[in-house]
Design an enzyme around this catalytic site. Sequence first.
Site, PDB file in Angstrom:
ATOM      1  N   ARG A 110     -30.742  23.827  19.213  1.00  8.29           N
ATOM      2  CA  ARG A 110     -30.877  22.848  20.303  1.00  8.29           C
ATOM      3  C   ARG A 110     -30.791  23.543  21.663  1.00  8.29           C
ATOM      4  N   PHE A 131      11.520   6.807   5.166  1.00 13.62           N
ATOM      5  CA  PHE A 131      10.486   5.828   4.822  1.00 13.62           C
ATOM      6  C   PHE A 131      10.860   4.419   5.245  1.00 13.62           C
ATOM      7  N   GLY A 134       0.832  -1.200   0.000  1.00 11.85           N
ATOM      8  CA  GLY A 134       0.000   0.000   0.000  1.00 11.85           C
ATOM      9  C   GLY A 134       0.866   1.249   0.000  1.00 11.85           C
ATOM     10  N   SER A 135       1.405   1.585   1.180  1.00 13.15           N
ATOM     11  CA  SER A 135       2.255   2.775   1.260  1.00 13.15           C
ATOM     12  C   SER A 135       3.524   2.610   0.436  1.00 13.15           C
ATOM     13  N   ALA A 180      -4.589  13.842  -7.899  1.00  8.03           N
ATOM     14  CA  ALA A 180      -5.724  13.448  -7.056  1.00  8.03           C
ATOM     15  C   ALA A 180      -5.546  13.984  -5.631  1.00  8.03           C
ATOM     16  N   GLY A 230     -24.576  15.594  19.789  1.00  6.14           N
ATOM     17  CA  GLY A 230     -25.005  14.610  20.790  1.00  6.14           C
ATOM     18  C   GLY A 230     -25.444  13.319  20.134  1.00  6.14           C
ATOM     19  N   GLU A 281      -4.523   7.768  -1.019  1.00  6.11           N
ATOM     20  CA  GLU A 281      -3.709   8.821  -1.659  1.00  6.11           C
ATOM     21  C   GLU A 281      -2.523   9.218  -0.784  1.00  6.11           C
ATOM     22  N   GLY A 282      -1.969   8.231  -0.069  1.00 12.54           N
ATOM     23  CA  GLY A 282      -0.871   8.506   0.851  1.00 12.54           C
ATOM     24  C   GLY A 282      -1.416   8.803   2.230  1.00 12.54           C
TER      25      GLY A 282
HETATM   26  P1  TGC Z   1      11.029   7.421  -4.622  1.00 11.91           P
HETATM   27  O1  TGC Z   1      12.323   6.669  -4.744  1.00 11.91           O
HETATM   28  O2  TGC Z   1      10.961   8.609  -3.743  1.00 11.91           O
HETATM   29  O3  TGC Z   1      10.568   7.866  -6.078  1.00 11.91           O
HETATM   30  C1  TGC Z   1      10.512   6.955  -7.168  1.00 11.91           C
HETATM   31  C2  TGC Z   1      10.404   7.781  -8.422  1.00 11.91           C
HETATM   32  O4  TGC Z   1       9.207   8.554  -8.412  1.00 11.91           O
HETATM   33  C3  TGC Z   1       9.490   9.958  -8.445  1.00 11.91           C
HETATM   34  N1  TGC Z   1       8.542  10.609  -7.539  1.00 11.91           N
HETATM   35  C4  TGC Z   1       7.536  11.362  -7.975  1.00 11.91           C
HETATM   36  N2  TGC Z   1       7.180  11.736  -9.214  1.00 11.91           N
HETATM   37  C5  TGC Z   1       6.088  12.512  -9.329  1.00 11.91           C
HETATM   38  N3  TGC Z   1       5.361  12.903  -8.255  1.00 11.91           N
HETATM   39  C6  TGC Z   1       5.683  12.531  -7.004  1.00 11.91           C
HETATM   40  N4  TGC Z   1       4.934  12.919  -5.964  1.00 11.91           N
HETATM   41  C7  TGC Z   1       6.816  11.725  -6.812  1.00 11.91           C
HETATM   42  N5  TGC Z   1       7.411  11.174  -5.730  1.00 11.91           N
HETATM   43  C8  TGC Z   1       8.463  10.503  -6.188  1.00 11.91           C
HETATM   44  C9  TGC Z   1      10.917  10.066  -7.960  1.00 11.91           C
HETATM   45  O5  TGC Z   1      11.525  11.243  -8.447  1.00 11.91           O
HETATM   46  C10 TGC Z   1      11.522   8.823  -8.581  1.00 11.91           C
HETATM   47  O6  TGC Z   1      11.675   9.064  -9.947  1.00 11.91           O
HETATM   48  P2  TGC Z   1      12.923   8.442 -10.775  1.00 11.91           P
HETATM   49  O7  TGC Z   1      12.726   8.937 -12.160  1.00 11.91           O
HETATM   50  O8  TGC Z   1      14.149   8.964 -10.098  1.00 11.91           O
HETATM   51  O9  TGC Z   1      12.779   6.952 -10.623  1.00 11.91           O
HETATM   52  O10 TGC Z   1       9.919   6.391  -4.235  1.00 11.91           O
HETATM   53  P3  TGC Z   1       9.735   5.507  -2.956  1.00 11.91           P
HETATM   54  O11 TGC Z   1       9.556   4.085  -3.397  1.00 11.91           O
HETATM   55  O12 TGC Z   1      10.812   5.812  -1.946  1.00 11.91           O
HETATM   56  O13 TGC Z   1       8.301   5.984  -2.406  1.00 11.91           O
HETATM   57  C11 TGC Z   1       8.088   7.173  -1.881  1.00 11.91           C
HETATM   58  C12 TGC Z   1       6.632   7.261  -1.317  1.00 11.91           C
HETATM   59  C13 TGC Z   1       6.493   6.463  -0.038  1.00 11.91           C
HETATM   60  C14 TGC Z   1       6.426   8.733  -1.014  1.00 11.91           C
HETATM   61  C15 TGC Z   1       5.604   6.761  -2.356  1.00 11.91           C
HETATM   62  O14 TGC Z   1       5.738   5.407  -2.576  1.00 11.91           O
HETATM   63  C16 TGC Z   1       4.194   7.069  -1.959  1.00 11.91           C
HETATM   64  O15 TGC Z   1       3.698   8.164  -2.207  1.00 11.91           O
HETATM   65  N6  TGC Z   1       3.452   6.090  -1.325  1.00 11.91           N
HETATM   66  C17 TGC Z   1       2.043   6.227  -1.048  1.00 11.91           C
HETATM   67  C18 TGC Z   1       1.243   5.397  -2.018  1.00 11.91           C
HETATM   68  C19 TGC Z   1      -0.077   6.036  -2.357  1.00 11.91           C
HETATM   69  O16 TGC Z   1      -0.311   7.192  -2.149  1.00 11.91           O
HETATM   70  N7  TGC Z   1      -0.943   5.272  -2.986  1.00 11.91           N
HETATM   71  C20 TGC Z   1      -2.197   5.780  -3.466  1.00 11.91           C
HETATM   72  C21 TGC Z   1      -2.876   4.819  -4.392  1.00 11.91           C
HETATM   73  S1  TGC Z   1      -4.192   5.507  -5.360  1.00 11.91           S
HETATM   74  C22 TGC Z   1      -5.404   5.854  -4.246  1.00 11.91           C
HETATM   75  O17 TGC Z   1      -5.254   5.750  -3.089  1.00 11.91           O
HETATM   76  C23 TGC Z   1      -6.690   6.342  -4.817  1.00 11.91           C
HETATM   77  S2  TGC Z   1      -7.846   6.658  -3.587  1.00 11.91           S
HETATM   78  C24 TGC Z   1      -9.229   7.187  -4.395  1.00 11.91           C
HETATM   79  C25 TGC Z   1      -9.291   8.675  -4.564  1.00 11.91           C
HETATM   80  O18 TGC Z   1      -8.302   9.332  -4.897  1.00 11.91           O
HETATM   81  O19 TGC Z   1     -10.373   9.241  -4.373  1.00 11.91           O
HETATM   82  P1  FAD Z   2      -0.165   0.323   4.956  1.00 15.52           P
HETATM   83  O1  FAD Z   2       0.773   0.831   3.914  1.00 15.52           O
HETATM   84  O2  FAD Z   2      -0.070  -1.103   5.350  1.00 15.52           O
HETATM   85  O3  FAD Z   2      -0.028   1.241   6.246  1.00 15.52           O
HETATM   86  C1  FAD Z   2      -0.564   0.872   7.523  1.00 15.52           C
HETATM   87  C2  FAD Z   2      -0.087   1.901   8.538  1.00 15.52           C
HETATM   88  O4  FAD Z   2       1.352   1.903   8.592  1.00 15.52           O
HETATM   89  C3  FAD Z   2      -0.486   3.337   8.159  1.00 15.52           C
HETATM   90  O5  FAD Z   2      -0.760   4.080   9.312  1.00 15.52           O
HETATM   91  C4  FAD Z   2       0.769   3.867   7.500  1.00 15.52           C
HETATM   92  O6  FAD Z   2       0.884   5.285   7.514  1.00 15.52           O
HETATM   93  C5  FAD Z   2       1.840   3.205   8.357  1.00 15.52           C
HETATM   94  N1  FAD Z   2       3.119   3.164   7.638  1.00 15.52           N
HETATM   95  C6  FAD Z   2       3.424   2.479   6.492  1.00 15.52           C
HETATM   96  N2  FAD Z   2       4.683   2.714   6.130  1.00 15.52           N
HETATM   97  C7  FAD Z   2       5.183   3.582   7.047  1.00 15.52           C
HETATM   98  C8  FAD Z   2       6.447   4.235   7.224  1.00 15.52           C
HETATM   99  N3  FAD Z   2       7.452   4.067   6.354  1.00 15.52           N
HETATM  100  N4  FAD Z   2       6.598   5.050   8.292  1.00 15.52           N
HETATM  101  C9  FAD Z   2       5.592   5.270   9.163  1.00 15.52           C
HETATM  102  N5  FAD Z   2       4.377   4.690   9.049  1.00 15.52           N
HETATM  103  C10 FAD Z   2       4.190   3.862   8.009  1.00 15.52           C
HETATM  104  N6  FAD Z   2      -5.459   2.369  -4.158  1.00 15.52           N
HETATM  105  C11 FAD Z   2      -5.368   2.421  -5.520  1.00 15.52           C
HETATM  106  O7  FAD Z   2      -4.344   2.073  -6.096  1.00 15.52           O
HETATM  107  N7  FAD Z   2      -6.421   2.829  -6.263  1.00 15.52           N
HETATM  108  C12 FAD Z   2      -7.596   3.217  -5.707  1.00 15.52           C
HETATM  109  O8  FAD Z   2      -8.531   3.605  -6.434  1.00 15.52           O
HETATM  110  C13 FAD Z   2      -7.729   3.162  -4.287  1.00 15.52           C
HETATM  111  N8  FAD Z   2      -8.924   3.476  -3.692  1.00 15.52           N
HETATM  112  C14 FAD Z   2      -9.056   3.300  -2.330  1.00 15.52           C
HETATM  113  C15 FAD Z   2     -10.316   3.476  -1.744  1.00 15.52           C
HETATM  114  C16 FAD Z   2     -10.483   3.264  -0.377  1.00 15.52           C
HETATM  115  C17 FAD Z   2     -11.840   3.404   0.230  1.00 15.52           C
HETATM  116  C18 FAD Z   2      -9.361   2.929   0.426  1.00 15.52           C
HETATM  117  C19 FAD Z   2      -9.529   2.745   1.904  1.00 15.52           C
HETATM  118  C20 FAD Z   2      -8.120   2.749  -0.150  1.00 15.52           C
HETATM  119  C21 FAD Z   2      -7.953   2.916  -1.534  1.00 15.52           C
HETATM  120  N9  FAD Z   2      -6.728   2.669  -2.165  1.00 15.52           N
HETATM  121  C22 FAD Z   2      -6.605   2.727  -3.537  1.00 15.52           C
HETATM  122  C23 FAD Z   2      -5.608   2.158  -1.377  1.00 15.52           C
HETATM  123  C24 FAD Z   2      -4.853   3.220  -0.584  1.00 15.52           C
HETATM  124  O9  FAD Z   2      -4.089   4.030  -1.413  1.00 15.52           O
HETATM  125  C25 FAD Z   2      -3.998   2.501   0.460  1.00 15.52           C
HETATM  126  O10 FAD Z   2      -4.882   1.981   1.427  1.00 15.52           O
HETATM  127  C26 FAD Z   2      -2.985   3.421   1.113  1.00 15.52           C
HETATM  128  O11 FAD Z   2      -1.965   3.790   0.186  1.00 15.52           O
HETATM  129  C27 FAD Z   2      -2.322   2.794   2.370  1.00 15.52           C
HETATM  130  O12 FAD Z   2      -1.934   1.494   2.140  1.00 15.52           O
HETATM  131  P2  FAD Z   2      -2.363   0.302   3.155  1.00 15.52           P
HETATM  132  O13 FAD Z   2      -3.814   0.398   3.363  1.00 15.52           O
HETATM  133  O14 FAD Z   2      -1.818  -0.949   2.591  1.00 15.52           O
HETATM  134  O15 FAD Z   2      -1.668   0.654   4.513  1.00 15.52           O
END
Ligand code: TGC
Ligand code: FAD
Length: 395
Positions: free
Chosen positions: A279, A394, A148-149, A253, A350, A374-375
Amino acid sequence: MTTLDPPKRKPGPVDFLELDALLSDEERLVQQTVRGFVQSRILPNIASWFEEGHVPKELGKELGALGLLGMHLTGYGCAGSSAVAYGLACLELEAGDSGVRSFASVQGSLAMFALHRWGSESQKTQWLPRMASGEAIGCFGLTEADFGSDPSGMRTTARRDGADWLLSGSKMWITNGGIADLAVVWAQTEGGIRGFCVPADTRGFSANAIHRKLSLRASVTSELIFDECRLPADAIFPDVIGLRGPLACLNEARYGIVWGAMGAARSCYETALDYAKARRQFDKPIAAFQLTQQKLVDMLLELNKGTLLALHIGRMKDRGRALPQHVSFGKLNNVREALDIARQARSILGANGVTLEYPVIRHMNNLESVLTYEGTSEVHTLIVGESITGSAAFA
Ligand code: TGC
Ligand code: FAD
C-alpha cells in the site's frame, strides 16, 4: 564464540526467533498438514461462512479424517499426539478461524476429554470412536444464562426417579449445541454437581440457535433446554463429584487456546505486513513510515513471545508439569495480545480493514469471544493473582 553472521543471515519476518527449529520432525509434519488443510478447505470459504453465519457439519468428518478430534487422547480411535502437536494443530486451525478451532476444542478437549477422563468404560466405547472420526458431534454444557464465570450456582438439576435420572433446566452459549449428537451436561444433584451424557434424541431435549452474533459467526452457538429429560442410571459420570469435573476439562480447552490465539494473531500480522509493503501513500509504501513500523514490530514481538510461551507450556504439559495456573497465564497473555495484534493490524489496513475481503476484522471480532469464553481475562487474572498472593479474590 560468536553466534551471529549478520551479512549472510537475516531473521524471518514472521518466525523471527526461529521457533520452528525447536520442533521435532513429527510436530512439524502435523503443523504442515493442518496448515495445508486450512489453506485448501477453510480459507477459500471462511469469509462466506462467517457472513452467512454458517459452518458445514461435514467439517467434523474432515477434521476427524485428519485425526484432529481428541488427538491428544489415547485409545478409542484417538491419535495419542503430544500436547505440543495438539497445540500446533490448534494454532493452524485458528489461523483459519477461531470458530474452526472452537469446533475441534469443544469436540476433543471438552466433550471427548470429559468422557475419556470421567466416563464409564461403556460410555467411552459407545461414544469416543465415533466422536474421534467426526461421525458423532459433542457439546459441553456448563454455562447457564445466569451463571457464567461462577458456574457453581448452576440451576440445572438432575434428580432420581427410581433408577433413572430426570434432568431439568437449561444451558446457554453452548458451542455446537444445535448440531450435537451428544451433550455432556453438568447439573446439580442432591450429592453435588455431576456430569451426564445426554444423547440429542432424548425426549425433552432441544437446542435453539443463538442468532445475531457478530463474533464466531462460523460456529454454532446454542441454548440447550432440558424438559424433564429421562436418562438411564448409567448416563451419569460414575466417579466425579463437584466443579473439579468440568474445570479439569476446561484446562484442556484453555491450553488449546493458548496456541490458537497465536494462529489468529499470525494471520493478522502477516496480512498487515503484506498490506503495508504494497500500500502506497505519500509516494511511499506505508511500511516505510516509522509509525507503521512501530506497529508491525510491536505485533512481531508479541507474536513471537506468545508462540514461545505456548511452546514452553506445551513442553511442560508433555512432561506432566503444566498446572492449571500455567494455562491461565498463557490464556490470559496470548488472547489479550492476539486481540491487540488484530486491532493494530486493522488500523494498518485502513478502510480495507473493516471488510471481509481481508481476514483481520473477522479474527478481531472472533477474539472478543475467545477473550470471554473458557474463563474471561478477569477470571484468569484472579486465578494467577490467587496463585501469587495466596488470596482468592473471586467473591
Ligand atoms: P474452586 O472452589 O476454586 O474449585 C472447585 C473445585 O474445582 C477444583 N478446581 C480445578 N480442578 C481442575 N482444574 C482446574 N482448573 C480447577 N480449578 C479448581 C478445585 O480444586 C475444587 O476441587 P474440590 O475437589 O476441592 O472440590 O471453584 P470456584 O467456584 O471458586 O471457581 C473458581 C473459578 C472462578 C476459577 C471457576 O469457576 C472458573 O474457572 N470459572 C470460569 C468458568 C469458565 O471458564 N467457563 C467456561 C465454560 S466452557 C466454554 O466456555 C467453552 S467455549 C468454546 C471453546 O472452548 O472453544
Ligand atoms: P459474566 O460471568 O457475567 O461476566 C461478565 C463480566 O464480569 C466479565 O468481564 C467478567 O470477567 C466479569 N466478572 C465476573 N465475575 C468477576 C469477578 N469475580 N471479578 C472480576 N470480574 C468478574 N459455555 C459452555 O459451557 N460451553 C460452551 O461450549 C460455550 N461456548 C461459548 C461460545 C461463545 C461464542 C461464547 C461467547 C461463550 C461460550 N460459552 C460456553 C460461555 C462462556 O464460557 C461464558 O460466556 C464465560 O464463562 C463468561 O460468562 P458470562 O458471559 O456469563 O459473563
